[in-house]
Design an enzyme around this catalytic site. Structure first.
Site: not given
Ligand SMILES: [Zn+2]
Length: 692
Positions: A465-466, A472, A469
């Site tokens: 998940h991290e 991105h 990010h």
């Molecule tokens: Zn998040």
């Protein structure tokens, strides 16, 4: 002696930063910023992209490269001295931000440039965002209201920081010393070893339990001693409140009241009815009705299934232990036991296949296959802690493109949860050219007694998940920092890449790239993998309604705030729980007092963003389900359209370009196992962030 925070380098020399550097650096940066603003404001009528926008961005970038490490260190290496220095800067920063945000001459300069016909789309988007943000900063208010707006900003900056400090102090303020090992019956060996280590750190014999997540979770899940579970649950769920073992210490009650009152007042100054409306102004969701119907609709779909799941758990606890009064501190314990009984799978079964080092390299291989990038470990001199690793991101031709720092383990004085933060933004403007750098922070169990750090499957999801990010932020090709990477992405779309990447933790094809037993090197056996999939929908409706409870509570306290009646935090929470909670917690539960996401983070009247973005991420992943999870063309298109373009285009436009149509909720429901048990699901909750 030079100030390491003011040196012109992309990253500071962490080893040399001292608390006494912080305030002088901020004073200097503010003075320089003020001088520039005065100069540009005086000739706003001749403002040009090069002479105006670029110069402001260069100065802003210098500012954020100095402040980002300070705020990072304050989160991961807190100390009394650093905290004092950090806190001393907050009112100055807030005052300066208001000053710039409300400068009518600057606003006019931006308006002038925004009218130019020769801007490229990214420049146009950046200016549109800037004008909107200046409006939301009160630039077009009359003088008296501007002054009040500034006071409110000052107070909110102080109060939200106070809230976070109270939670951190209350978390660190409690521990339980155990000298009789039988009290720890049921705990896995790794959790016991961690408790022993925590005792040794405090120069105590025996074991110490804390409220840090790697200590808290195994107790709730595995401790056979019900009284111990209750005790730890009570300490955790009353942190920073008027209840529980630390009642009145670091109490957030008044802080929350004041925060909500001031947010409401700020919204009304700007002409909104309430803070929820203000919160939506820069988001994808169109209005408060749309958000409420979205959440209520999901609640209606999930609540019956959630109550049925709870009944099943009650029956199980009664049959197993003759328990007639299933309580919140029993949920995880019997949940884990029922999961094992039904699917023959426990967290502990999978952990040996997820040593941290293997997971990291596997995560890189997944990203390499999907997005055609490379990752290499790099030197780590002068960082803030010996656990921290540094990686360089390279393009296929070997040229460096970005880098990131991973701080993986829980420790004292480090904020709980997991997050990604930009350290340096990509920037190619005004004569400056720099690559993006990210911080990835987690709170995994550190290696203990010579054993490697082994992650639960949920923790593997958190890391992915991290990392989503991070990609991105790092893979952006946009040259202007305000719309590069996650900047400028509406908050309710920002969780798209992160939740999206979690899907690769559930695919055999990707798990085979990295999930290997840390002692035998074996991949996950087929039968175990099948049991993992079978268990995927286990209690998924209960988890869904828990997220909806947080989201509805957050949205309603901001939407329904009434100065005459006060915040009514527990009145509204109670109504929300009547609507969506599977099991209502006891009256002394003080969950809101530790809800940093909305009282100290960026999620105020925006917690719904997780579910909103999950619609997007599930729907985006469904394209890979149709074409193959490592379909190169689809991976490249995701990189080009979503990751590289960041905030430089409208979020809905980017999504529809990628997906070929507007988002649909179907994939989310299917992935969450709501109303169906036929399909594999992704339960992309963020439990670790939410609880810790
Ligand atoms: Zn998040």
């Amino acid at each position: 002696m030079t100030n390491p925070l003011l040196e012109d380098r992309t990253l500071p020399d962490f080893g040399r930063i001292r608390p006494e550097h912080v305030e002088p650096a901020v004073d200097q940066l503010i003075a320089d910023g003020r001088a520039l603003v005065a100069e540009l404001a005086a000739k706003a009528d001749e403002a040009t992209w090069e002479g105006f926008v670029e110069r402001i961005e260069i100065e802003d970038d210098r500012f954020s490269r100095a402040w980002a490490p300070v705020s990072h260190l304050n989160s991961v290496l807190n100390s009394d001295e650093l905290r004092a220095a950090y806190n001393a800067c907050l009112p100055k920063l807030s005052e300066y931000a208001s000053e710039v945000g409300q400068n009518a001459d600057l606003f006019r300069g931006y308006q002038r440039i925004a009218e130019r016909p020769d801007l490229n789309p990214a420049q146009r988007k950046m200016l549109a965002n800037t004008l909107r943000d200046l409006h939301l900063a009160g630039v077009d208010l009359p003088e008296d209201k501007k002054a009040r707006y500034r006071d409110i900003s000052q107070s909110l900056s102080r109060l939200t920081n106070q809230f976070a400090e109270n939670v951190l102090d209350a978390t660190n303020g409690w521990h339980k010393h155990i000298t009789d090992e039988s009290a720890l019956a049921g705990l896995p060996d790794a959790a016991k070893a961690l408790a022993r280590q925590a005792a040794a750190e405090r120069k105590l014999d025996g074991w110490v339990l804390t409220l840090d997540f790697p200590s808290f979770e195994p107790v709730m899940k595995h401790a056979d001693d019900r009284a111990l579970r209750r005790e730890v649950y009570e300490a955790f769920s009353t942190r920073a409140s008027d209840q529980g073992p630390q009642a009145g210490g670091w109490d957030n009650t008044a802080v929350m009241e004041e925060i909500l009152a001031l947010r409401h007042e700020r919204a009304q100054l700007l002409g909104f009815d309430n803070y929820a409306e203000l919160s939506l102004a820069p988001k994808m969701a169109r209005d408060t009705d749309e958000v409420m119907s979205f959440l209520n609709d999901l609640a209606d779909r999930a609540i019956h299934q959630a109550r049925a799941e709870l009944q099943e758990l009650r029956d199980f606890a009664r049959e197993t232990d003759g328990l007639d009064d299933l309580a919140p501190w029993d949920l995880m314990y019997y949940g884990e036991k029922l999961r094992v009984a039904r699917f023959d799978i426990s967290d502990e079964d999978l952990k040996p296949y997820f040593p941290l080092e293997g997971v990291i390299s596997g995560m890189f291989r997944v990203a390499e296959r999907l997005f055609d990038v490379r990752f290499e470990p790099a030197e780590t001199d002068n960082l803030w802690h010996p656990d921290v690793r540094r990686y360089v991101v390279k393009d296929t031709d070997g040229s460096p493109w970005a880098e990131f720092y991973l701080d993986p383990f829980a420790r004292q004085k480090k904020q709980g949860g997991a997050w990604m933060n930009g350290a340096v933004s990509r920037m190619v403007m005004g004569g400056r050219s720099q690559q993006p750098i990210a911080y990835l922070v987690c709170n995994f169990t550190p290696p203990v007694d010579g054993h490697p750090s082994l992650l639960t499957h949920r923790e593997v999801e958190t890391l992915f998940h991290e990392f989503g990010h991070g990609l991105h932020h790092m893979l952006t090709r946009v040259d202007y920092p305000p719309v590069a990477g996650i900047h400028g992405v509406p908050w309710d779309a920002v969780e798209l890449p992160s939740q999206f990447l979690e899907n690769w933790c559930w695919e055999r094809e990707s798990l085979d790239l990295f999930a290997r037993h840390h002692e035998t090197g074996e991949p996950i056996p087929d039968a175990l993998f099948q049991r993992l999939l079978d268990a995927k929908h286990f209690q998924s409706a209960m988890q869904m309604v828990r997220q909806l409870e947080f989201a509805l509570f957050d949205f309603r306290i901001h939407l329904e705030y009434d100065p005459a009646r006060g915040a009514r935090i527990y009145e509204i929470l109670d109504q929300v729980r009547d609507q969506v909670a599977a099991l209502k917690p006891p009256a002394w539960n003080r969950f809101p007092h530790g809800f940093s996401h909305i009282f100290a983070g960026g999620y105020a009247a925006g917690y719904f963003s997780y579910k909103w973005a999950e619609v997007l991420s599930a729907d985006a992943f469904s394209l890979f389900e149709e074409r193959g999870v490592f379909d190169a063309d689809t991976g490249h298109r995701f990189r080009e359209i979503i990751l590289e373009r960041g905030g430089s285009s409208d979020a809905m436009e980017l999504f529809t370009t990628f997906r070929g149509r507007e988002p649909k909720v179907d994939a989310l429901l299917r992935h969450s196992g709501i109303g169906t048990h036929l399909q594999p699901a992704t339960d992309a909750e963020t439990a670790i962030q939410d609880v810790a």
